[in-house]
Design a protein around this motif. Structure first.
Motif, PDB file in Angstrom:
ATOM      1  N   LEU A   1       0.833  -1.211   0.000  1.00 32.84           N
ATOM      2  CA  LEU A   1       0.000   0.000   0.000  1.00 32.84           C
ATOM      3  C   LEU A   1       0.868   1.263   0.000  1.00 32.84           C
ATOM      4  O   LEU A   1       0.582   2.244  -0.702  1.00 32.84           O
ATOM      5  CB  LEU A   1      -0.936  -0.013   1.219  1.00 32.84           C
ATOM      6  CG  LEU A   1      -1.859   1.206   1.370  1.00 32.84           C
ATOM      7  CD1 LEU A   1      -2.731   1.409   0.137  1.00 32.84           C
ATOM      8  CD2 LEU A   1      -2.721   1.063   2.632  1.00 32.84           C
ATOM      9  N   LEU A   2       1.953   1.235   0.771  1.00 34.45           N
ATOM     10  CA  LEU A   2       2.870   2.389   0.806  1.00 34.45           C
ATOM     11  C   LEU A   2       3.509   2.617  -0.568  1.00 34.45           C
ATOM     12  O   LEU A   2       3.684   3.765  -1.010  1.00 34.45           O
ATOM     13  CB  LEU A   2       3.953   2.177   1.866  1.00 34.45           C
ATOM     14  CG  LEU A   2       3.518   2.317   3.327  1.00 34.45           C
ATOM     15  CD1 LEU A   2       4.666   1.961   4.263  1.00 34.45           C
ATOM     16  CD2 LEU A   2       3.034   3.749   3.602  1.00 34.45           C
ATOM     17  N   ALA A   3       3.839   1.518  -1.246  1.00 28.83           N
ATOM     18  CA  ALA A   3       4.450   1.651  -2.566  1.00 28.83           C
ATOM     19  C   ALA A   3       3.467   2.282  -3.550  1.00 28.83           C
ATOM     20  O   ALA A   3       3.831   3.165  -4.345  1.00 28.83           O
ATOM     21  CB  ALA A   3       4.911   0.287  -3.062  1.00 28.83           C
ATOM     22  N   VAL A   4       2.188   1.827  -3.488  1.00 31.03           N
ATOM     23  CA  VAL A   4       1.177   2.398  -4.384  1.00 31.03           C
ATOM     24  C   VAL A   4       0.972   3.891  -4.089  1.00 31.03           C
ATOM     25  O   VAL A   4       0.889   4.733  -4.997  1.00 31.03           O
ATOM     26  CB  VAL A   4      -0.151   1.624  -4.239  1.00 31.03           C
ATOM     27  CG1 VAL A   4      -1.267   2.322  -5.015  1.00 31.03           C
ATOM     28  CG2 VAL A   4       0.016   0.191  -4.724  1.00 31.03           C
ATOM     29  N   LEU A   5       0.893   4.233  -2.800  1.00 31.35           N
ATOM     30  CA  LEU A   5       0.729   5.641  -2.425  1.00 31.35           C
ATOM     31  C   LEU A   5       1.914   6.488  -2.889  1.00 31.35           C
ATOM     32  O   LEU A   5       1.763   7.644  -3.298  1.00 31.35           O
ATOM     33  CB  LEU A   5       0.551   5.767  -0.906  1.00 31.35           C
ATOM     34  CG  LEU A   5      -0.761   5.203  -0.335  1.00 31.35           C
ATOM     35  CD1 LEU A   5      -0.735   5.239   1.191  1.00 31.35           C
ATOM     36  CD2 LEU A   5      -1.965   5.983  -0.868  1.00 31.35           C
TER      37      LEU A   5
END
Length: 552
Positions: free
Chosen positions: A50-54
């Motif tokens: 999720l952090l990578a997508v954000l």
């Protein structure tokens, strides 16, 4: 032209906040995998994903077009991602809770009081996650302190960050306001400078301004277009430079002005001087320029610079020269035949028989002609004297001024009597001085005749003489029509006549006071005039006594 500074966008790109969070999460995930890949929770991978997508979204979305409040979703979802990583990882690696520090501070710093509320809520949520991830609740005070310490520190950091952000915002607003004021002041100063330059360019005089170091900081178009440069002498005019320097001459048109005496050089070294005439150019092609200088000082008295003003007066001086030559020529041409006419009138008068009735009639008419010829000769002599052709030639000798004044005033009593004017004298006895008696008799005649001429019937003229130290004082006071302040300033100018004199058709050339001033100054004295319109005029002449008495 003033340049405006570009507006600064204080909105930081979300990528600047999001990328450190992703990097820290990657380090934590790597530590978990290195410790025990089998025990690593599955939620850790989901949170990292999720952090990578954000982070990708933070770098590609045009955030300038996204409403400010919607941008807060990125740090909120980052906190959610950290919570997913912490849910099963706290027991394995307690430091994973530090991952939320960046997004929490992001909320507190960038999104105002709403962001602070979200940050505090995020801290509370993470504390619950840490509690759920623990195997059991603490049983000791140290354990509870360890559990509470991280959320407490996080809350303190959020509050401090919000306070710092508010303080920075206040300072930014103050600086922005000051910047706007400075920009407005600069625009106003620029507009005023344009106005001043336009005014200077419209003035028919050359104006050059220097700073304290002597550099030219201001020059109007007239100064730039002059055939001569104010500070260096002639430049640009035909043959302006001679073999021994610039053609820069004093008023006599032949004596060169030394370079350190040029107007600009004098102004640079702090001198001030009233208008002075200089001639520029070779003798056969000279231009007259009148120059003056003033120093510029700040309010505290410090010298800031200087300004030199110059205007070309060649045409004016040439007109004056032509007028003087014309007056001299005409006066000489008139005096010769007038002298002959008066001489023949005297011969005719001698040939007439006073006993013959016809001779008596001719004698009476001849007397009128002689009187008017004498008046005309006196006027011609005045013109010659005021034009400088017949100078005041002073031949001083010891004279009884008291007796001279009595004799001079007596000649005017018939005129005063016929005009209905009371002529009074107050003369100190025994006043003696070294002076030219003929010249001073002319002074008395001019002053008394002027007083009688401008005093209406029923008025009074007082003539006074007294000693004052090493000088004697002659004062003529009348109760005549008087003069205005503007007329008093020009009273001693040659050929100047007041408006009332012209309107009343009072005879005269307007040279009496000018000649009087020349004679008195030639004796080393001075003359002053004071007047009140409708109440009268007072003229005071002061002149030194003879040398022996002045010394004693």
């Amino acid at each position: 032209m003033l340049l405006r500074a570009p507006a600064v966008d204080r909105t930081r790109t979300p990528l600047g906040w999001q990328l450190p969070t992703l990097c820290l999460a990657a380090v934590v995930a790597g530590g978990l995998l290195a410790q025990d890949r089998a025990s690593a929770p599955a939620s850790t991978g989901c949170g990292l994903l999720l952090l990578a997508v954000l982070t990708v979204l933070a770098g590609v979305v045009p955030w300038a077009r996204v409403p400010r409040l919607w941008q807060a979703l990125v740090p909120v979802l980052s906190v959610v991602a950290v919570a997913m990583m912490e849910f099963r990882s706290v027991a394995v690696m307690p430091s994973v809770v530090l991952l939320a520090a960046v997004p929490v501070l992001w909320l507190a710093l960038e999104f105002g009081r709403t962001g602070l509320a979200l940050a505090l809520a995020s801290v509370g949520g993470l504390a619950c996650v840490a509690y759920l991830g623990a195997a059991s609740l603490p049983t000791s005070g140290a354990g509870w302190a360890q559990l509470v310490m991280a959320p407490a520190v996080a809350v303190g950091l959020c509050l401090a960050a919000r306070h710092l952000a508010d303080d920075l915002q206040d300072k930014h607003d103050a600086m922005k306001e000051q910047s706007a004021l400075v920009e407005t002041a600069l625009e106003l100063a620029h507009d005023r400078l344009l106005m001043v330059q336009a005014i200077l360019d419209s003035v028919d005089a050359g104006i050059v301004g220097y700073d304290r170091e002597g550099e030219v900081i201001l020059e109007n178009s007239t100064a730039h277009d002059l055939d001569t440069r104010i500070d260096t002498g002639a430049e640009g005019s035909k043959g302006s430079e001679g073999s021994d320097g610039p053609h820069y001459y004093f008023e006599d048109r032949t004596t060169r002005v030394p370079s350190d005496e040029h107007a600009g050089a004098r102004a640079r070294r702090g001198e001030e001087f009233s208008p002075q005439t200089y001639w520029f150019g070779p003798p056969e092609d000279q231009v007259a320029v009148m120059l003056s200088a003033r120093q510029i000082h700040r309010h505290n008295g410090d010298r800031f610079g200087a300004v030199v003003v110059g205007w070309e007066v060649t045409d004016i001086l040439e007109a004056v020269r032509v007028r003087e030559e014309f007056l001299t020529t005409v006066s000489h041409e008139l005096r010769t035949p007038l002298t002959s006419i008066i001489g023949y009138q005297e011969l005719i008068a001698e040939e007439l028989d006073p006993q013959d009735q016809q001779g008596q009639r001719i004698s009476a008419m001849l007397s009128v002609a002689q009187r008017n010829a004498g008046v005309l000769l006196s006027r011609v002599s005045q013109l010659l004297q005021v034009s400088g052709a017949d100078g005041p030639e002073i031949r001083p000798r010891p004279v009884d001024v008291s007796a001279l004044l009595h004799d001079a005033v007596v000649k005017h009593r018939p005129v005063a009597l016929s005009a209905g004017i009371h002529l009074a004298t107050t003369v100190a006895d025994g006043v003696g001085a070294d002076l030219d008696p003929d010249a001073w008799e002319q002074v008395v005649d001019n002053l008394v005749s002027n007083a009688l001429k401008y005093t209406p019937a029923g008025g009074r003229v007082d003539v006074c003489l007294e000693e004052d130290g090493d000088r004697f004082v002659l004062q003529v006071v009348d109760t005549g029509i008087g003069m205005s302040r503007a007329e008093q300033k020009r009273a001693f100018e040659r050929f100047y006549r007041t408006t009332s004199a012209r309107d009343s058709a009072i005879q005269g050339l307007g040279v009496g006071l000018s000649i009087t001033q020349q004679i008195i100054e030639a004796h080393g004295g001075d003359v002053t005039l004071s007047s009140t319109p409708g109440r009268g005029t007072s003229v005071t002449a002061r002149s030194p006594l003879r040398a022996a008495r002045a010394a004693g």
